[in-house]
Design a protein around this motif. Structure first.
Motif, mmCIF file in Angstrom:
data_model
loop_
_atom_site.group_PDB
_atom_site.id
_atom_site.type_symbol
_atom_site.label_atom_id
_atom_site.label_comp_id
_atom_site.label_asym_id
_atom_site.label_seq_id
_atom_site.Cartn_x
_atom_site.Cartn_y
_atom_site.Cartn_z
ATOM 1 N N PRO A 256 3.441 1.644 -11.105
ATOM 2 C CA PRO A 256 2.248 2.144 -10.760
ATOM 3 C C PRO A 256 2.075 3.606 -10.360
ATOM 4 O O PRO A 256 3.034 4.357 -9.823
ATOM 5 C CB PRO A 256 1.998 1.433 -9.353
ATOM 6 N N LEU A 257 1.135 4.456 -11.010
ATOM 7 C CA LEU A 257 1.211 5.591 -10.961
ATOM 8 C C LEU A 257 0.077 6.426 -9.950
ATOM 9 O O LEU A 257 0.297 7.615 -9.649
ATOM 10 C CB LEU A 257 0.393 6.280 -12.357
ATOM 11 N N ASP A 258 -0.621 5.467 -9.346
ATOM 12 C CA ASP A 258 -1.608 5.793 -8.331
ATOM 13 C C ASP A 258 -0.879 6.652 -7.139
ATOM 14 O O ASP A 258 -1.632 7.476 -6.433
ATOM 15 C CB ASP A 258 -2.713 4.788 -7.766
ATOM 16 N N ASP A 259 0.151 6.162 -6.724
ATOM 17 C CA ASP A 259 0.771 6.788 -5.339
ATOM 18 C C ASP A 259 1.810 7.927 -6.022
ATOM 19 O O ASP A 259 2.538 8.375 -5.263
ATOM 20 C CB ASP A 259 1.137 5.509 -4.620
ATOM 21 N N LYS A 260 2.064 8.053 -7.114
ATOM 22 C CA LYS A 260 3.004 9.201 -7.587
ATOM 23 C C LYS A 260 2.106 10.225 -7.888
ATOM 24 O O LYS A 260 2.824 11.469 -7.891
ATOM 25 C CB LYS A 260 3.583 8.595 -8.971
ATOM 26 N N LEU A 261 0.695 10.070 -8.416
ATOM 27 C CA LEU A 261 0.057 11.293 -8.681
ATOM 28 C C LEU A 261 -1.104 11.737 -7.541
ATOM 29 O O LEU A 261 -1.703 10.753 -7.047
ATOM 30 C CB LEU A 261 -0.412 11.140 -10.107
ATOM 31 N N PRO A 262 -1.223 13.061 -7.682
ATOM 32 C CA PRO A 262 -2.397 13.235 -6.603
ATOM 33 C C PRO A 262 -3.577 12.571 -7.114
ATOM 34 O O PRO A 262 -3.828 12.585 -8.139
ATOM 35 C CB PRO A 262 -2.502 14.597 -6.882
#
Lengths: 442, 276, 319
Positions: free
Chosen positions: A129-135
């Motif tokens: 999941p990328l939503d908490d990895k990228l601003p």
């Protein structure tokens, strides 16, 4: 001019309508809890270094992947990107990715994923999941609607890389010769195709993708939307026994049975339809963005300079629906170099990469800023058609989408051969989609 | 004998007919590999290229790096064949001619192993290979290819050893030869057709295997030909010319091999055969 | 599973030898035998046993892929229940069986004919062998693509030839109908694998001592009688070997439908292997996919045993 990918606002609307089964999802699987949860996107990309292995099938053999890697390495001298060539057959590609990543491999770090994969890959935890990895503001760069397609149960699993959609390509020389206008409805396409065939100007009237494979699901979904139908209703129940579905399938079947489309239609994939069109044997072609450049390449095409392109029409006139295709970037949850992987994803969806993608290779960018660049329209006529296109996604919000799609394309294909009636094919498709959505069956 | 000559004539006719039928599709593939892209999809097709071109062969090597695939395939296939021939002739001999226990269960066990569909095995085998740290290596293919081709090879070799009269074993013993000497000096030379059959079978199976090669050796320096040719297509194009050029190239080594070992193969196949 | 009672001095399938042995040698021979079996046993068991058992294990579980590997919940026979209630499964099982029986039968007959012809003619043996190796060593996926190119409904050479001969009026899409697709697959398969049967049978033919034939001819037997009374019974182990392994391969047919027909039209040519691949790699239903694989093994085993006992009856009748 409206944003090129205003597409996407309508896609989003259609997506809400058609992909309703996302909410009907019941898998008790909480994704994303296994990796280092890192809220607020605090991963620092500025010092990323090392190697990123990028798995990607050849979109085209025009050097697209290499051009992007070269440009990336120039702007990120500390990161080396290694291309892992994947098989271009989507099923083979997916099989090798699910086996390696499912088996715990740390590479590839980043991989190219079909737009219909996010739900399935998220559900099987094959994507990070990328939503908490990228601003948060990272996601603002994309044209509206695209991020929804990459979202599953509230998390974003993919960064849209390029979009694709279908057009109606036609032989403008033949229409001129026969004094016919550019058609604006499916009925007119059928009529004009028949006329051109009767005058002996062309062998086949209209070619599209009718083989028993994913491509047929795309084609059928478009005609279905044009007829006012859909695969799943708001509650996620299949509604393939509707009058709209009957209308769409009857029309397609008549095309084949009446000879407007060749009998071979039932075995046609993109390359077969492209060959027929490039050989000058077909008056109309339904195909993806690449078909423009492909038909205008001397040596492989006999119709250079004789082709026009418009948005797909609909029943009874005006613009019809076009299937949402394209590719995303996903990150392997086992990656050992998350910072570099994210830096790569960041750059690939940024203005530099997206400009290369659009201007040098004619693909539809996902980056809003690049998509709105007015100079694109001069590069290829498909870019100027895009604002008129209405979009319909495939019902890919369920992790069982592959099975849903199999149920659609096998039964539709069978009806096209004429061996099964339209009603029986749809009844069977309805049953099989039902059992696919509920996660049972084979 | 008139009748005999007539029958040989019939044999010729049958043989030539089949050879032509077998070669026709292949002829079509070779011819197509020399046609320019535009001509590949022409109808009616041209029986002979109107414009000859080597572009597909150039593409195979320069664009797709066929040379690397060729090297990997040759290494993997030759070593697999060598191992399978060595191991299966020993095991086949033991099952056919030595008083080991539990022969029938072993043979049935081997049969079941060969029956198990490859697609169901690839996933657990991948995890196994990864645990061993063998991914992207020659042994990642050589070892499973050897293991999965051995059952059939043992069956073949056992069959051939059974056809060599068992009394030879007794006779050799009487002369004071050990089991190993009897095996190497007497039985093995008498089963050269079996060794040839086993070798060819294994070679072809390893040469054409796709799925394990796809998954176990994904890096570009370790790919074999079947996986490599699979990369010739792009998403919407099947470049028949390039693919056919690649497959013509993939057959050449086998033809060369058969030609090079002609003497050995022919002597192997004619051993025990006498004109009828 | 002995399939043919051995003639005098001929061992049966279990390899029992009907030659008297001196007791004293037995132990040493046995030890040498185990030593010879050891390397194969290590390699085969080491590589194949774990994956096969794992797959069988999976077939009794509801399997879900997670980031930490496979999450399995025991469900007993539920996956098999899914198969039994699936019309797609029964269709595939029927199609695969039908396909295997027809192609293997055709290949055995053609293979026997060609092997006898090569044996008879001798002179073309070298050339024949090279030619035989071509289709067989062709990469399966490529061979499927080649046939797809030949059968193509728009520019396929098969249509061009048939049209030139005035056998058909307009181009036909060969894999476009259910019957056509099945036939197209069968032709491609027979073309590719008959050479395998030829090489096995030819090897068997070469091992038959020439005196047997000569003796039969001396007794005044015609060629037909010689074949049925001498050649065929002595070839039986080669025939059985070729048949069983061809049944097994035909049952696993995957690349051909995958490339040539995509399992279509409809699901007309969806073989068990294609169905299993869909479940395992497209739908990620690992439990059901494993159950398809295990069921396939059970079916092949049954079919092989039926063949072997039928074959045994045939041989006994002929002899």
């Amino acid at each position: 001019m409206k944003p090129v990918l205003a597409l996407v606002s309508s896609a989003a609307a259609a997506g809400m309508l058609l992909a309703g089964c996302g909410s009907a999802q019941t898998t008790a699987n909480t994704p994303g809890n296994s990796t280092n949860a890192n809220p607020a996107g605090s991963i620092d990309l500025s010092h990323a270094s090392g190697t990123v292995v990028w798995a990607a099938p050849p979109i085209t053999h025009t050097g697209l992947r290499k051009a992007l890697i070269d440009a990336f390495e120039k702007s990120h001298p500390n990161i080396h990107v290694e291309l892992q060539d994947q098989n271009s057959d989507t099923d083979t590609n997916r099989a090798s990715l699910t086996t390696t990543i499912g088996g715990g491999s740390a590479t590839p770090d980043v991989y190219l994923a079909d737009v219909i994969w996010p739900a399935q890959f998220a559900n099987a935890q094959l994507a990070l999941p990328l939503d908490d990895k990228l601003p948060k503001d990272f996601w603002d760069r994309f044209s509206d609607g695209l991020v929804e397609g990459a979202t599953y149960q509230g998390h974003i699993y993919a960064a849209p890389f390029f979009a694709d959609t279908a057009f109606l390509f036609y032989r403008k020389d033949l229409l001129e010769k026969a004094n016919l206008p550019v058609p604006t409805s499916w009925e007119q396409v059928e009529q004009e195709a028949k006329t051109l065939q009767q005058k002996g100007l062309v062998k086949y009237g209209f070619v599209w993708q009718g083989a028993s494979y994913e491509g047929l699901t795309c084609d059928f979904t478009e005609f279905l939307a044009d007829a006012g139908g859909r695969v799943l209703d708001d509650s996620g129940k299949p509604v393939l026994d509707s009058d709209a579905a009957k209308k769409a399938l009857s029309f397609l079947r008549d095309l084949v049975q009446s000879g407007v489309s060749p009998k071979s239609e039932v075995t046609f994939k993109e390359n077969d339809t492209m060959d027929a069109f490039n050989q000058g044997d077909a008056a109309f072609l339904r195909n993806w963005t690449y078909a423009w450049n492909n038909s205008q390449t001397p040596g492989q095409s006999k119709v250079v300079g004789k082709v026009g392109v418009v948005a797909l029409p609909t029943f009874g006139g005006s613009e019809g629906y076009s299937c949402v295709g394209g590719w995303d970037l996903m990150v392997n949850p086992h990656t050992k170099n998350l910072a570099a992987a994210l830096a790569f994803v960041d750059w690939m969806t940024g203005p530099d990469a997206q400009s290369i993608l659009a201007k040098r290779f004619g693909e539809i960018p996902t980056n809003k800023q690049v998509a709105q660049d007015p100079s694109l329209a001069q590069l290829s006529p498909v870019f100027s058609v895009i604002p008129k296109v209405k979009f319909v996604p495939r019902p890919a919000q369920t992790p069982n989408y592959p099975q849903v799609s199999q149920a659609i394309y096998t039964n539709v294909n069978q009806a096209l051969t004429g061996s099964v009636s339209v009603d029986d094919a749809l009844k069977k498709a309805q049953q099989q989609v039902q059992s696919a959505v509920s996660g049972s069956g084979l | 004998m008139v009748e005999s000559r007539w029958r040989t004539g019939l044999g010729y006719a049958v043989l030539v007919l089949f050879l032509v039928l077998i070669l026709l599709p292949f002829y079509w593939m070779v011819v197509t590999s020399f046609k320019p892209t535009g001509e590949v999809a022409a109808y009616p097709p041209t029986a002979w290229p109107v414009h000859w071109t080597l572009e597909h062969y150039r593409n195979a090597f320069l664009r797709y790096g066929f040379g690397v695939y060729l090297r990997n395939s040759v290494i993997v296939t030759c070593l697999t064949t060598l191992f399978v021939v060595m191991l299966s002739s020993m095991a086949g001999f033991a099952i056919a001619r030595l008083p080991v226990r539990g022969k029938t269960p072993v043979l049935i066990f081997l049969l079941i192993i060969s029956m198990f569909p490859a697609i169901a095995i690839v996933t657990p085998l991948y995890m196994f290979m990864r645990a061993l740290g063998w991914l992207n290596s020659y042994q990642a293919l050589i070892v499973p290819y050897t293991a999965f081709n051995l059952p059939f090879a043992i069956w073949i070799m056992r069959n051939y050893f059974l056809q060599v009269p068992g009394v030879l074993l007794e006779a050799a013993k009487m002369d004071g030869a050990s089991v190993w000497q009897t095996f190497l000096r007497i039985f093995l030379p008498l089963t050269t057709p079996g060794i040839f059959t086993t070798a060819v079978f294994t070679f072809v199976a390893a040469w054409t295997e796709f799925f394990m090669a796809l998954v176990f050796n994904a890096s570009k320096t370790m790919r074999t030909i079947p996986v490599g040719i699979g990369l010739f297509s792009d998403q919407y194009n099947v470049p028949y010319g390039d693919i056919f050029a690649g497959s013509v190239l993939s057959i050449l080594p086998i033809v060369v091999l058969v030609a090079a070992f002609r003497k050995w193969i022919v002597s192997g196949l004619t051993a025990g055969a006498v004109k009828g | 599973m002995p399939y043919a009672a051995g003639a005098e001095g001929q061992p049966d399938v279990s390899g029992r030898i009907r030659v008297r042995r001196h007791r004293t040698h037995q132990d040493g021979d046995r030890r040498a035998g185990y030593l010879m079996l050891l390397p194969s046993a290590v390699v085969v068991a080491g590589v194949t046993v774990f994956p096969i058992l794992y797959s069988v294990w999976m077939s009794f579980h509801d399997v879900h892929l997670t980031v930490n590997g496979y999450d399995m919940r025991f469900t007993g026979l539920a996956n098999y229940g899914t198969l039994v209630h699936s019309s797609a499964f029964w269709h595939s099982a029927w199609f695969t069986t039908y396909y295997a029986v027809v192609t293997v039968f055709a290949e055995l007959i053609l293979g026997m004919l060609i092997a006898l012809a090569i044996y008879r003619v001798q002179r073309l043996k070298n050339l024949s062998l090279v030619v035989m190796l071509i289709p067989w060593s062709l990469i399966t996926v490529v061979s499927a693509q080649m046939w797809s190119y030949i059968y193509n409904g728009v520019y396929g050479v098969l249509n061009a030839i048939l049209q030139a001969l005035h056998l058909i009026q307009a181009p036909v899409t060969w894999p476009g109908t259910s019957t056509g697709a099945v036939l197209s697959m069968m032709v491609a398969d027979i073309w590719k694998t008959t050479p395998f049967v030829v090489i096995i049978l030819l090897g068997g033919l070469q091992m038959i001592p020439a005196e047997y034939h000569e003796a039969a001819v001396m007794d005044g037997a015609g060629p037909w009688t010689v074949f049925w009374k001498v050649t065929f019974p002595l070839l039986r182990s080669s025939i059985a070997l070729a048949a069983v392994f061809r049944i097994l391969q035909a049952f696993g047919v995957f690349d051909l439908p995958f490339v040539l027909t995509g399992g279509g039209p409809g699901n007309a040519t969806t073989s068990l292997a294609v169905l299993g691949e869909q479940a395992l790699f497209q739908n990620l239903h690992f439990g059901v996919g494993a159950a398809v694989a295990v069921s396939t093994v059970l079916m092949v085993l049954t079919l092989s045993l039926i063949f072997l006992s039928a074959f045994r009856a045939l041989v006994e009748e002929g002899a």
